[in-house]
Design a protein around this motif. Structure first.
Motif, short mmCIF file in Angstrom:
data_model
loop_
_atom_site.label_atom_id
_atom_site.label_comp_id
_atom_site.label_asym_id
_atom_site.label_seq_id
_atom_site.Cartn_x
_atom_site.Cartn_y
_atom_site.Cartn_z
N PHE A 187 15.91 4.62 14.28
CA PHE A 187 14.72 5.39 14.64
C PHE A 187 13.58 4.46 15.06
N TYR A 188 13.37 3.40 14.30
CA TYR A 188 12.26 2.47 14.56
C TYR A 188 12.43 1.77 15.91
N SER A 189 13.63 1.27 16.17
CA SER A 189 13.87 0.59 17.45
C SER A 189 13.74 1.54 18.62
N GLN A 190 14.21 2.77 18.44
CA GLN A 190 14.10 3.76 19.52
C GLN A 190 12.63 4.09 19.78
N SER A 191 11.84 4.17 18.72
CA SER A 191 10.40 4.44 18.88
C SER A 191 9.72 3.31 19.65
N GLU A 192 10.07 2.07 19.31
CA GLU A 192 9.47 0.92 20.00
C GLU A 192 9.94 0.85 21.45
N LEU A 193 11.17 1.22 21.70
CA LEU A 193 11.68 1.24 23.07
C LEU A 193 10.95 2.30 23.88
N PHE A 221 15.54 7.68 -2.36
CA PHE A 221 14.58 6.66 -2.81
C PHE A 221 14.26 5.63 -1.74
N PHE A 222 14.78 5.82 -0.55
CA PHE A 222 14.57 4.82 0.50
C PHE A 222 13.08 4.62 0.75
N GLY A 223 12.66 3.35 0.79
CA GLY A 223 11.25 3.04 1.05
C GLY A 223 10.89 3.34 2.49
N LEU A 224 9.86 4.13 2.68
CA LEU A 224 9.49 4.58 4.02
C LEU A 224 8.25 3.83 4.50
N PRO A 225 8.42 2.81 5.33
CA PRO A 225 7.27 2.03 5.81
C PRO A 225 6.54 2.71 6.97
N ILE A 226 6.17 3.96 6.74
CA ILE A 226 5.49 4.75 7.76
C ILE A 226 4.20 5.29 7.16
N LEU A 236 2.64 9.97 -2.77
CA LEU A 236 4.09 9.92 -2.95
C LEU A 236 4.69 8.64 -2.38
N LEU A 237 4.11 8.13 -1.29
CA LEU A 237 4.55 6.83 -0.77
C LEU A 237 4.25 5.72 -1.77
N PHE A 238 3.08 5.82 -2.38
CA PHE A 238 2.71 4.85 -3.42
C PHE A 238 3.68 4.90 -4.59
N ARG A 239 4.01 6.10 -5.01
CA ARG A 239 4.94 6.27 -6.13
C ARG A 239 6.33 5.74 -5.76
N ARG A 240 6.76 6.03 -4.55
CA ARG A 240 8.06 5.56 -4.08
C ARG A 240 8.12 4.03 -4.07
N ASN A 241 7.06 3.42 -3.58
CA ASN A 241 7.03 1.95 -3.49
C ASN A 241 6.89 1.28 -4.85
N SER A 242 6.37 2.02 -5.83
CA SER A 242 6.17 1.43 -7.16
C SER A 242 7.49 1.22 -7.92
N ILE A 243 8.58 1.77 -7.40
CA ILE A 243 9.89 1.56 -8.03
C ILE A 243 10.21 0.07 -8.07
#
Length: 340
Positions: A187-193, A221-226, A236-243
């Motif tokens: 998804f990320y590479s396609q977005s950049e393209l 639980f995948f970390g979402l760098p978005i 919720l992103l903060f909580r996810r990353n705190s794992i």
């Protein structure tokens, strides 16, 4: 015994030499072969352990060579949770069976998240631990090879070769379609393209939300760098990353399990949270609310008939849990800073 040992060594060597796709199929086949063994231990228990017996019977009667909804068969199944409660602490036969069910369906990402914590509480004397250890070795080898392939795509992405990166990720997905990380990088590479080609308008929130659902279906639980879309999302992103801050000190393992369960509940990953609350409850009396949080989570999964076995004003406790969770979010610095 020596012949069996040589056969196992040959099998392990064959597995190590296999391609990613071959490992994918070999792991599924291994899980399908092990599940009848695990279920045989369950169906042979005394009738008083009705949850264990019923769950084992269901596993025995299910064809895992075909597509199955593992969460429906486990997380949303009253017999599964009753079986977990009936088993002796340390004997992780029931969650181990769930892990093998996930592997049989090719969901290695989520299976490995379960395996990481279940192994912590599995006693070596239990039969299930033997199979759990073997599976851990298999998935670690699989993940090592998978990660190596993904990193090749990331290297191309970092050089601006988005088309090449996309082709690498697409090939990985052909071999292992359920990789959360690969699906994100694609998804990320396609977005950049798209941006590179002047088609940035194709990168919509709707598209991301669709891709995000697919990613989290494979690994919740995948970390979402978005970037977050609102204050609740930021929290919720903060909580996810705190794992990532957990399990750094072995002396804090049980406390971290409770914290992990709280994070999972915040993220509405109720099956995982319930499993961890049960571990917490089984290994310490420090967190007295674990039982209510466990019951709250399985209630969210549609399992409503087990709370009657416990004392106390359950409904009042459920309301307190919900209210306290909302307070924690609203009072958090992350939430407040986003609202400004």
């Amino acid at each position: 015994m020596l012949i069996a040992q040589k056969d196992n060594e040959k099998s392990l060597q064959d597995y190590k030499n296999a391609s990613l796709q071959e490992k994918f199929e070999m792991n599924k086949s291994y899980a399908i072969k092990v599940l009848p063994i695990l279920s045989s231990y369950q169906t042979s228990v005394e009738d008083i352990f009705l949850g264990v017996k019923n769950f084992g019977t269901m596993v025995t009667q299910t064809n895992f060579s075909e597509q199955q909804d593992v969460l429906k068969l486990t997380s949303h199944n009253s017999d599964y949770w009753r079986a977990c409660m009936e088993m002796e602490a340390g004997n992780q036969l029931i969650p181990t069976t769930k892990i093998f069910m996930l592997v049989s369906q090719g969901e290695f990402d989520y299976a490995f998240k379960y395996l990481e914590v279940v192994k912590m509480f599995s006693i070596p004397e239990a039969y299930a631990d033997l199979y759990l250890g073997e599976l851990k070795n298999r998935l670690e080898l699989f993940n090592k090879q998978l990660n190596s392939e993904i990193e090749k795509g990331i290297a191309e992405h970092d050089k601006g070769n988005f088309e090449k990166a996309i082709s690498i990720y697409a090939e990985i997905i052909k071999q292992y379609p359920n990789s959360a990380w690969t699906n994100f990088e694609l998804f990320y590479s396609q977005s950049e393209l798209n941006k590179k080609n002047g088609e940035g308008k194709r990168n919509t929130i709707e598209d991301w939300n669709s891709k995000k659902k697919n990613i989290l279906d494979h690994n919740p639980f995948f970390g979402l760098p978005i970037s977050a879309q609102n204050a609740e999302d930021a929290y919720l992103l903060f909580r996810r990353n705190s794992i990532g801050q957990l399990f750094r000190d072995k002396n804090e393992t049980v406390d971290d399990i409770y914290k992990y369960a709280d994070i999972a509940m915040d993220l509405e990953i109720y099956d995982f949270a319930a499993q961890l609350y049960w571990f917490s409850l089984s290994h310490t009396d420090k967190n007295e609310d674990s039982i209510y949080k466990f019951l709250y989570c399985i209630e969210k999964l549609g399992v409503t008939n087990l709370k009657q076995n416990f004392k106390g004003n359950i409904e009042k406790e459920f309301k307190n849990i919900k209210k306290n969770k909302e307070k924690e979010m609203i009072k958090s610095e992350v939430y407040k800073s986003y609202k400004k």
